[in-house]
Every structure is written in structure tokens, then in C-alpha cells.
Write an enzyme that holds these catalytic residues in place. Structure first.
Site, short mmCIF file in Angstrom:
data_model
loop_
_atom_site.label_atom_id
_atom_site.label_comp_id
_atom_site.label_asym_id
_atom_site.label_seq_id
_atom_site.Cartn_x
_atom_site.Cartn_y
_atom_site.Cartn_z
N ASP A 13 0.82 -1.22 0.00
CA ASP A 13 0.00 0.00 0.00
C ASP A 13 0.85 1.27 0.00
OD1 ASP A 13 -2.23 -1.70 0.25
OD2 ASP A 13 -1.96 -1.75 2.41
N LYS A 16 1.99 2.03 -5.12
CA LYS A 16 2.67 1.47 -6.31
C LYS A 16 1.87 1.72 -7.59
CE LYS A 16 3.09 -2.67 -4.43
NZ LYS A 16 2.84 -2.39 -3.02
N LYS A 18 0.10 4.17 -8.83
CA LYS A 18 0.36 5.40 -9.57
C LYS A 18 1.75 5.36 -10.23
CE LYS A 18 1.90 10.01 -8.96
NZ LYS A 18 1.92 11.30 -8.30
N GLY A 40 -3.91 -4.60 -4.40
CA GLY A 40 -4.88 -3.57 -4.73
C GLY A 40 -4.16 -2.36 -5.29
N GLN A 225 2.14 -6.14 -2.96
CA GLN A 225 2.46 -6.13 -1.51
C GLN A 225 3.79 -5.40 -1.26
OE1 GLN A 225 1.58 -9.69 -2.70
NE2 GLN A 225 -0.44 -8.81 -2.64
N GLY A 303 -11.12 -3.11 2.05
CA GLY A 303 -11.75 -1.95 2.69
C GLY A 303 -11.34 -1.79 4.15
N ARG A 304 -10.40 -2.63 4.62
CA ARG A 304 -10.00 -2.54 6.03
C ARG A 304 -9.24 -1.24 6.32
NH1 ARG A 304 -6.72 -7.96 6.97
NH2 ARG A 304 -6.08 -7.50 4.83
N ASP A 334 2.67 14.67 0.94
CA ASP A 334 1.68 15.70 1.25
C ASP A 334 0.82 15.36 2.48
OD1 ASP A 334 0.81 13.74 -0.81
OD2 ASP A 334 -1.16 14.63 -0.44
N SER A 414 6.30 11.55 -5.32
CA SER A 414 4.91 11.70 -5.73
C SER A 414 4.20 12.60 -4.74
CB SER A 414 4.27 10.31 -5.75
OG SER A 414 2.88 10.41 -5.70
N THR A 415 3.48 13.60 -5.23
CA THR A 415 2.90 14.58 -4.31
C THR A 415 1.36 14.63 -4.37
OG1 THR A 415 3.27 16.31 -5.97
CG2 THR A 415 4.94 16.06 -4.25
#
Ligand code: IMP
Length: 431
Positions: A13, A16, A18, A40, A225, A303-304, A334, A414-415
Site C-alpha cells: 500500500d 505502487k 500510480k 490492490g 504487496q 476496505g480494512r 503531502d 509523488s505529491t
């Protein structure tokens, strides 16, 4: 020119999706090499959001070839659902732009059931906090040499044999868990029900990749992962069942290690984790809530709510070394905007001693206490910054400090979720 492997340098999470999308525009071939539909990846293109779990991120870009490698465990029913959903969003998916390795192992409904049974049986102590997609049980069958592989669906004459071999393992296991036995015909019908949909995508993917490589194609290996969930190098047993390690990009797609030129570690500017397991810098206060809310830290697949904490430089430094990261893409800077103080974990205390790595023992991992350095935060926004000059001085200081602590340079920053909000320092393909 280089082929690039993208891995998560924390517990997944890291954003990755983007970065892989950004890189896939510059690649010809995009390969998934481990995991399954437990991943995901959210891609935002022209304001439209695509949620991918099993499909390589390249599928949403016209003219790219996407490959699901042999190291992936493929749930054929999930495949049908995901392809159908993405097609409904106007994206073309066909064997022209997507292939699946003939020797990829399949996830069946019995795997998912077993995963759920273990997760729900609190008394047995088997809860890992998995995505309940059947990933672990499917890899167990692969390593146990009894898996049904994609190619088996192409040969109905021998399929029943393979299913009986599989059930010779699963039915006694199910009896032990108080579950009804499964008839071979049930599995046969399950897989043959989707065979016509999935088989046209089947290919000898190692050969296809070899041809592409020799023709000068740029290959992007898309990890799922994170390295801290690797079956060997992660926080075992609270890990996934595949190798999330960069080296798996070679084994999981059928190429030699020489095909992997640059390893990009996607790294979040703070830390999150879903599921059970140690998390030394986890925050249980309002700062943790702030990071979760500002960072939209909810799992794409389940959705956790994700657990949140300060950046742990000890862990990322360890992954830089164990998996051979050449540079990082730092994401979600950000989210830290507006904090008065930002802490970074620079070491651990274990039984009164200072250590600079996470020991492998489960007991030690539960006991380590983070040692923090504190930095002054910044008030101005970094969201949407597209050059270093757009960043507040304190934010630049934070990034430089992170680089120094982990021993790897920032190649990309990445912003925001928008792909254009990216500061490029070093194009990994040109390294
Ligand atoms: P499994 O991969 O479903 O077996 O889950 C094993 C562990 O990996 C659990 O802690 C999951 O929460 C975690 N996990 C699996 N996939 C992802 C992911 O894409 N992002 C973050 N954690 C994941």
C-alpha cells in the site's frame, strides 16, 4: 536502457499503482510476477479511477502488453470479474494486450474457503489478517506439487486426475476441520465453467518475454504487496505466501536475474500496515488518526482500515539491502503537510540494547521499541508539487534525511494521486 522492477519497500500500500502507471507509459511490457488478487492497485487517469487486483497495471494503457507470470496465483473466477469490470469502464482487454503464463497455478474456491476458515478460527491461533482470497492455501498446493495449473484446463482428459490428486490432500484436511468433503466433479465444473473465457489468454510467457527482451522492449516488473510481507524477508509468520522480493521478478516470469536492471522501491513517507503482526512505529493517538484520514488509509481490496505510524527508517534501510533497491519513489509526502513535528525511527531498543535492524524472531519483533529523531514539520502544502522548488525547505530536509538514513536516493517523488504530480530525479529506465 533498463528493465525496471517495482517493489513495495514496506508492508504494501505504498502507492505502487500510480508509479507503475507512470512507468508503464514508458514501458512496452508490464509483468506481474507474484501474489494474486490480494493486491490492490488504484490508478487515476484523467480523473477516472481504476481498481486493479490481479491484472497488471499496463492493461489500462493502449498499446502495451501485460503479462501475468508463472509466479502469480490466478483465481479464474476473479479474473473473469475483473476483466469484465475494467471492460465496462471502456478499456479493451483481449489476448492482444494480455497473456497469462500457462504454468501459473490456480486459486480455487476451496482455497478461499480454507483461508477464511483459518482466519475465522480464533481459537486455533491461525489468524494472520489475510485478504481471505485463498492466496496462502493456493501457494501451499503449488509448493506441495498438487496444484491445478492453467494449462490443465486445456486438457479435460487429464484434469479429473489432477483434481483427484488435489482432493486426496484437501478432503482429509476438510474432515479434520469439520467441513464436508468436495466431489471432484464440483471442482471440475468450477474450472471448466470459466475455461473458455480464460484459455485464450494462455501463453508460453517465458518465451514471449525472451522474444520481447531480445527485440529491445522495455520491461516493467510490477510487484505487489511489500518486501516486509515477503515469505522469507518479512515479519514471518505475518507475511504473504509469495516472495515479494525483487529477485522473484526473474523466477516469477521465467527470466534470468540479468534481465532485472533497476529496482525501484516504492516508499511511503510514513508507515502503514493491514492485518496482524508487528509494527514498531504504530501510533494509537490523534496523529495516527490524522495520517489515516488524510492519507485515505483504507484497503483497496478488503476496505480494512490500515494501521498508521511514523516512518521507520530501520525497516526501509533493511529492505533496501535485502532486496537490492537502487532508488526509491517516495509517495504521500503531502499527507505530512501541516504537522508541527515529524518523527522518524532511526533505531530500536531491545532488552536495553540499541540495535539497527529488525531481528527475525517473532518475540523480538514484538518487543522492539522505536528510537525516534524529531524534525520540525512544514506549514505550506506539498500537494501537487512538480519540482523541488515547489517544496517547502523543511519538506526537502525531511526527504534528504530519509535518503541518508535508508542509504538509497529518491528517484521519484509523488505529491498527489494525480500522475502529473510527480517530481522525477532519475528515470529508472535510463539508469
Ligand atoms: P494474504 O496475502 O491474503 O495471504 O495476506 C497475508 C498478509 O499480507 C496480510 O497481512 C495482508 O493484509 C497482507 N496483504 C496482502 N496483500 C496486500 C496488499 O496488497 N497490501 C497490503 N497488505 C497486503
Amino acid at each position: 536502457m533498463a528493465n525496471v522492477v517495482v517493489v513495495g519497500s514496506q508492508w504494501g500500500d505504498e502507492g505502487k499503482g500510480k508509479i507503475v502507471d507512470w512507468l508503464s507509459e514508458r514501458a512496452d511490457v508490464i509483468v506481474r510476477f507474484q501474489g494474486g488478487h490480494n493486491a490492490g492497485h488504484t490508478l487515476v487517469i484523467d480523473g477516472v479511477s481504476y481498481k486493479l487486483s490481479l491484472l497488471p497495471s499496463g492493461v489500462v494503457r493502449p498499446g502495451k502488453l501485460s503479462v501475468i507470470g508463472n509466479g502469480v496465483v490466478v483465481d479464474p473466477r476473479a479474473f473473469v470479474k475483473e476483466v469484465t469490470k475494467i471492460r465496462e469502464q471502456g478499456i479493451e482487454i483481449s489476448p492482444v494486450n494480455l497473456r497469462i503464463a500457462e504454468n501459473a497455478s490456480l486459486i480455487l474456491s476451496l482455497h478461499q474457503e480454507l483461508d477464511e476458515l483459518r482466519e475465522n478460527n480464533a481459537a486455533a491461533g491461525t489468524k494472520i489478517g489475510t485478504t481471505k482470497r485463498g492466496i496462502g492455501p493456493a501457494y501451499e498446493d503449488k509448493v506441495g506439487r498438487r496444484a491445478i495449473r492453467l494449462m490443465d484446463l486445456a486438457n479435460p482428459a487429464t484434469l479429473m486426475n489432477r483434481i483427484e490428486r488435489l482432493l486426496a490432500h484437501h478432503n482429509p484436511l476438510r474432515r479434520g476441520l469439520g467441513q464436508p468433503e468436495i466431489a471432484p466433479q464440483t471442482i471440475y465444473d468450477e474450472v471448466m465453467g470459466v475455461a473458455d473465457f480464460i484459455l485464450p489468454y494462455m501463453d508460453v510467457s517465458w518465451r514471449l518475454l525472451d522474444e520481447k527482451r531480445r527485440a529491445g522492449a522495455r520491461i516493467l516488473f510490477e510487484g505487489a504487496q511489500g518486501v516486509l510481507l515477503d515469505n522469507d524477508h518479512g515479519t514471518y509468520p505475518y507475511v504473504t505466501s509469495s516472495h515479494t522480493h525483487a529477485g522473484q521478478a526473474a523466477a516469477g516470469s521465467g527470466m534470468g536475474p540479468g534481465a532485472l536492471n533497476y529496482v525501484l522501491g516504492i516508499t511511503k513517507a510514513y508507515t502503514t500496515r493491514v492485518g496482524e503482526g508487528p509494527f514498531p512505529t504504530e501510533l494509537f493517538d490523534e496523529v495516527g488518526d490524522f495520517l489515516g484520514t488524510r492519507g485515505h488509509e483504507f484497503g483497496t481490496v478488503t476496505g480494512r482500515k490500515r494501521r498508521c505510524g511514523w516512518f521507520d527508517a530501520v525497516l526501509v534501510r533493511q529492505t533496501v539491502k535485502t532486496t537490492g533497491i537502487n532508488g526509491i519513489a517516495l509517495t504521500k509526502l503531502d499527507v505530512l503537510d501541516g504537522l508541527d513535528e515529524i518523527k522518524v525511527c532511526v533505531g530500536y531498543e531491545l532488552d536495553g540494547k540499541v540495535i539497527d535492524y529488525l531481528p527475525a524472531s517473532q518475540d523480538a519483533q514484538a518487543k522492539v521499541k522505536p528510537i525516534y529523531e524529531s524534525l520540525e514539520g512544514w506549514k505550506d502544502s506539498t500537494a501537487g508539487a512538480r519540482s523541488w522548488a515547489d517544496l517547502p525547505a523543511q519538506a526537502v530536509k525531511y526527504v534528504r534525511y530519509v535518503e541518508e538514513l535508508i542509504g538509497a536516493p529518491v528517484a521519484m517523488l509523488s505529491t498527489s494521486p494525480d500522475r502529473l504530480d510527480t517530481i522525477l530525479v532519475q528515470d529508472p529506465f535510463e539508469d
